[in-house]
Design a protein around this motif. Structure first.
Motif, PDB file in Angstrom:
ATOM      1  N   SER A  47      -6.249  -1.505 -28.500  1.00  0.00           N
ATOM      2  CA  SER A  47      -5.594  -1.895 -29.751  1.00  0.00           C
ATOM      3  C   SER A  47      -4.282  -2.623 -29.481  1.00  0.00           C
ATOM      4  CB  SER A  47      -5.318  -0.660 -30.612  1.00  0.00           C
ATOM      5  OG  SER A  47      -4.278   0.108 -30.052  1.00  0.00           O
ATOM      6  N   LEU A  48      -3.864  -3.390 -30.468  1.00  0.00           N
ATOM      7  CA  LEU A  48      -2.571  -4.070 -30.377  1.00  0.00           C
ATOM      8  C   LEU A  48      -1.448  -3.037 -30.358  1.00  0.00           C
ATOM      9  CD1 LEU A  48      -1.116  -6.719 -30.191  1.00  0.00           C
ATOM     10  CD2 LEU A  48      -1.283  -6.957 -32.668  1.00  0.00           C
ATOM     11  N   SER A  49      -1.641  -1.919 -31.035  1.00  0.00           N
ATOM     12  CA  SER A  49      -0.663  -0.834 -31.015  1.00  0.00           C
ATOM     13  C   SER A  49      -0.462  -0.324 -29.585  1.00  0.00           C
ATOM     14  CB  SER A  49      -1.139   0.312 -31.918  1.00  0.00           C
ATOM     15  OG  SER A  49      -0.294   1.424 -31.793  1.00  0.00           O
ATOM     16  N   HIS A  50      -1.563  -0.133 -28.870  1.00  0.00           N
ATOM     17  CA  HIS A  50      -1.486   0.326 -27.483  1.00  0.00           C
ATOM     18  C   HIS A  50      -0.725  -0.681 -26.622  1.00  0.00           C
ATOM     19  CE1 HIS A  50      -2.693   2.435 -23.851  1.00  0.00           C
ATOM     20  NE2 HIS A  50      -3.120   1.300 -23.356  1.00  0.00           N
ATOM     21  N   THR A  51      -0.996  -1.962 -26.829  1.00  0.00           N
ATOM     22  CA  THR A  51      -0.316  -3.021 -26.078  1.00  0.00           C
ATOM     23  C   THR A  51       1.185  -3.002 -26.346  1.00  0.00           C
ATOM     24  OG1 THR A  51      -2.301  -4.392 -26.146  1.00  0.00           O
ATOM     25  CG2 THR A  51      -0.230  -5.521 -25.685  1.00  0.00           C
ATOM     26  N   GLU A  98      -3.148  -0.498 -34.961  1.00  0.00           N
ATOM     27  CA  GLU A  98      -4.192   0.315 -34.345  1.00  0.00           C
ATOM     28  C   GLU A  98      -5.597  -0.257 -34.562  1.00  0.00           C
ATOM     29  OE1 GLU A  98      -1.702   1.437 -36.169  1.00  0.00           O
ATOM     30  OE2 GLU A  98      -0.740   3.067 -35.090  1.00  0.00           O
ATOM     31  N   ASN A  99      -5.766  -1.067 -35.605  1.00  0.00           N
ATOM     32  CA  ASN A  99      -7.070  -1.617 -35.943  1.00  0.00           C
ATOM     33  C   ASN A  99      -7.227  -3.093 -35.571  1.00  0.00           C
ATOM     34  OD1 ASN A  99      -7.886   0.842 -36.924  1.00  0.00           O
ATOM     35  ND2 ASN A  99      -7.221   0.403 -38.988  1.00  0.00           N
ATOM     36  N   ILE A 100      -6.270  -3.620 -34.849  1.00  0.00           N
ATOM     37  CA  ILE A 100      -6.372  -4.987 -34.313  1.00  0.00           C
ATOM     38  C   ILE A 100      -6.611  -4.832 -32.810  1.00  0.00           C
ATOM     39  CG2 ILE A 100      -5.204  -7.178 -33.906  1.00  0.00           C
ATOM     40  CD1 ILE A 100      -3.586  -6.617 -36.473  1.00  0.00           C
ATOM     41  N   LEU A 101      -7.729  -5.327 -32.354  1.00  0.00           N
ATOM     42  CA  LEU A 101      -8.099  -5.171 -30.947  1.00  0.00           C
ATOM     43  C   LEU A 101      -7.856  -6.467 -30.188  1.00  0.00           C
ATOM     44  CD1 LEU A 101     -11.401  -3.171 -31.462  1.00  0.00           C
ATOM     45  CD2 LEU A 101      -9.090  -2.298 -31.115  1.00  0.00           C
ATOM     46  N   VAL A 102      -7.459  -6.338 -28.931  1.00  0.00           N
ATOM     47  CA  VAL A 102      -7.131  -7.506 -28.105  1.00  0.00           C
ATOM     48  C   VAL A 102      -8.020  -7.534 -26.866  1.00  0.00           C
ATOM     49  CG1 VAL A 102      -4.760  -7.680 -28.922  1.00  0.00           C
ATOM     50  CG2 VAL A 102      -5.255  -6.264 -26.947  1.00  0.00           C
TER      51      VAL A 102
END
Length: 105
Positions: A47-51, A98-102
């Motif tokens: 997720s973008l949140s994780h990044t 959290e719902n945007i994936l990279v």
């Protein structure tokens, strides 16, 4: 399933590929609804949140640039515009980092 009919139409470079959907327990409608699942393509970057959280934890290491952030924002807007142009229109309802994936770089 209605979910499959709608998601199957969402072919776009910035939307995960829909593979299928089902239910683990189809014994009755209540169990079917509570055990539904959707299968989509793998996005190994997370997720973008994780990044963003990794960037914040590693203050000495730059994981992405302002240019990357702008690119992700534009890609997200293009995906939403595509969703809103379909018939019936698809509304995300839970758009957050959290719902945007990279993709992995």
């Amino acid at each position: 399933m209605l979910v499959g009919l709608v998601l199957g139409k969402l072919e776009h470079p910035y939307i995960l590929r829909y593979i299928g959907s089902g239910a683990c327990d189809e014994s009755n409608e209540k169990n079917q609804i509570s055990s539904m699942f959707v299968v989509v393509g793998l996005m190994e970057g997370g997720s973008l949140s994780h990044t963003v959280m990794k960037e914040m934890a590693n203050t000495g290491k730059m994981l992405f640039t302002g240019k990357d952030s702008l690119k992700w924002g534009i890609q997200t807007a293009k995906a939403l515009a595509h969703m809103h142009s379909t018939s019936p229109k698809v509304v995300h309802r839970d758009l957050k980092l959290e719902n945007i994936l990279v993709k992995v770089r």
